[in-house]
Write an enzyme that holds these catalytic residues in place. Structure first.
Site: not given
Ligand code: NAD
Length: 443
Positions: A140, A215, A249, A345
């Protein structure tokens, strides 16, 4: 570009098709699966410039960063292609008259949910180890940026990946994402995204006792000591927060600096933070626009709150009056360690400088957030560096460098609220496989 808004029905169809394709895919010789991933690496390199332009246009990231992402995507396919026939099990000395092996088996159908900040390289990073070990996958992509994921799936077909092995789901988190996380037919889930969503995903997986990798976010500290090579350190420290507009991240968002050099370091950074190039992604500035109005408003809101709570704006580059979700890159000081800007963050181009006087104080500040993803230590004293490595809680610690050029080979993941499990390197192969112990008694 129109993107399909998929939901439970499409997820269900994808999971069923992935299940049907899994045994034949796992029955191939590992080297055959590896060859397909090698072809993916070649195709991504062939199309690297087009993929980079697509990624920069879709996300707003500077072109140079998007080019690096395309190169990394190719490297992930190449690295795991090479690992296809090198992920060994164990032979275990047991009682006489027995032979015991522990072998690695694919989990089955793996689900993958990704964020919007590095869609191209992260699609490769999460799918390559799962595919090469014989899993079939349902991914997804993020609703805010999925153009390069769509393109990579077209390349899968060109590389010869059999039909049914990999499925792409586009759509919203609450619909498509929740349907995937809550589907009974998934054997393992890899989630990359925010800590808040990660907790929801963990609850969904708990219902099925399903293993998962999380992650999540970070609030990574850089510990800069007075004996460090500042000429080498400062440009890297600056890049660690500005890369991808701070939407990383592992962004080095907190600079902890030994008090005697705090003034000098802050002056150097202030000069840079007052004079950054900020502009559209394809003009390849140092900082591009953020991904969305929501993200811009979140970062601006956190900046306002920080100043309201007593933080001081040391330097700021004004943003151009152009379409796009620009936020002024900002250097802050005097923020209380317990304040939101130090604890949460930001995911934007905001660096907070905090002086420390003793090593113990530096460690307390470094560990004093809910997160534990990465950390940087800058000192010529290697005994101190190793001592700090032991004391700082983070999944990756860098000494006199940071980020280490993408680090496809380096196990990556967090502790505490940054998540658990490891991606990248050979460690990722353990996440997407299960160990089966087989005991044979001689007759
Ligand atoms: P997010 O959690 O809002 O969304 C991530 C994904 O989850 C998207 O595809 C979204 O559609 C999906 N999602 C949202 N709600 C959901 C639910 N209820 N059930 C299932 N899926 C759902 O995060 P974001 O804003 O897209 O990304 C930013 C975040 O990602 C930051 O906190 C960043 O630190 C983190 N990040 C972590 C890493 C790592 O490797 N540790 C890498 C990149 C980003």
């Amino acid at each position: 570009m129109e993107i399909s808004r998929m939901g439970a029905a499409e997820v269900d169809a994808a999971v069923r098709a992935a299940r049907a394709a899994q045994r034949p895919w796992a029955a191939l010789a590992p080297v055959e699966r590896g060859r397909i991933l090698y072809r993916m690496a070649e195709l991504v390199r062939r199309d690297a410039e087009a993929l980079a332009v697509l990624e920069a246009t879709d996300t707003g990231k500077p072109l140079r960063q998007a080019r690096a992402d395309a190169a990394l995507a190719a490297r992930y396919f190449e690295f795991y292609a090479g690992a296809a026939d090198k992920h060994h099990g164990q032979v275990i000395p047991f009682q006489p008259g027995h032979q015991v092996v522990a072998k690695r088996e694919p989990r089955g159908v793996t689900g993958h949910i990704l964020p919007w900040n590095y869609p191209l390289q992260m699609t490769a990073r999460t799918l390559a180890p799962a595919l090469v070990t014989g899993n079939t996958v349902v991914l997804k992509a993020a609703e805010d940026a999925c153009a390069t994921a769509i393109r990579l799936f077209e390349l899968f077909a060109e590389a010869g990946l059999p039909a049914g092995v990999a499925h792409l789901i586009t759509g919203y988190g609450a619909e498509a994402g929740a349907a995937l996380a809550g589907h009974a037919g998934i054997d393992y889930l890899s989630f990359t995204g925010s800590t808040a969503t990660g907790r929801t995903i963990m609850e969904a997986c708990a219902r099925f006792t399903r293993p998962l990798t999380l992650e999540l976010g970070g609030k990574s500290p850089q510990l800069l000591f007075a004996d460090a090579d500042l000429d080498a350190a400062l440009p890297v420290i600056l890049n660690a927060i500005l890369q991808n507009g701070g939407q990383t991240c592992s962004a080095g968002s907190r600079l902890l600096v030994e008090a005697p050099i705090a003034r000098r370091v802050t002056d150097w950074l202030a000069h840079r933070f007052n004079n950054l190039s900020v502009g559209p992604a394809l003009e390849d500035p140092e900082v591009g626009p953020l991904i969305s109005a929501k993200q811009r408003d979140r970062v601006s809101g956190m900046l306002r709150e920080a100043v309201g709570a007593g933080a001081r704006v040391v330097a700021q580059t004004q943003v151009p009056d152009l379409p796009g979700f620009f936020v002024a890159p900002t250097l802050l000081a005097d923020a209380a360690p317990s304040s939101s800007i130090q604890q949460e963050e930001v995911f934007g181009p905001v660096l907070v400088v905090t002086p420390f006087r003793t090593v113990n104080q530096a460690v307390a500040l470094a560990n004093g957030t809910p997160y534990g993803l990465t950390a940087g230590i800058w000192t010529r004293d290697l005994s101190r560096a190793h001592d700090l490595c032991d004391r700082v809680r983070a999944g990756q610690v860098f000494i006199n460098t940071y980020g280490a050029g993408g680090g496809v080979e380096l196990p990556f993941g967090g502790t505490k609220a940054s998540g658990f499990g490891r991606e990248k390197g050979m460690a990722a192969l353990d996440e997407v496989t299960e160990l089966k112990t087989v005991v044979l008694k001689y007759l």
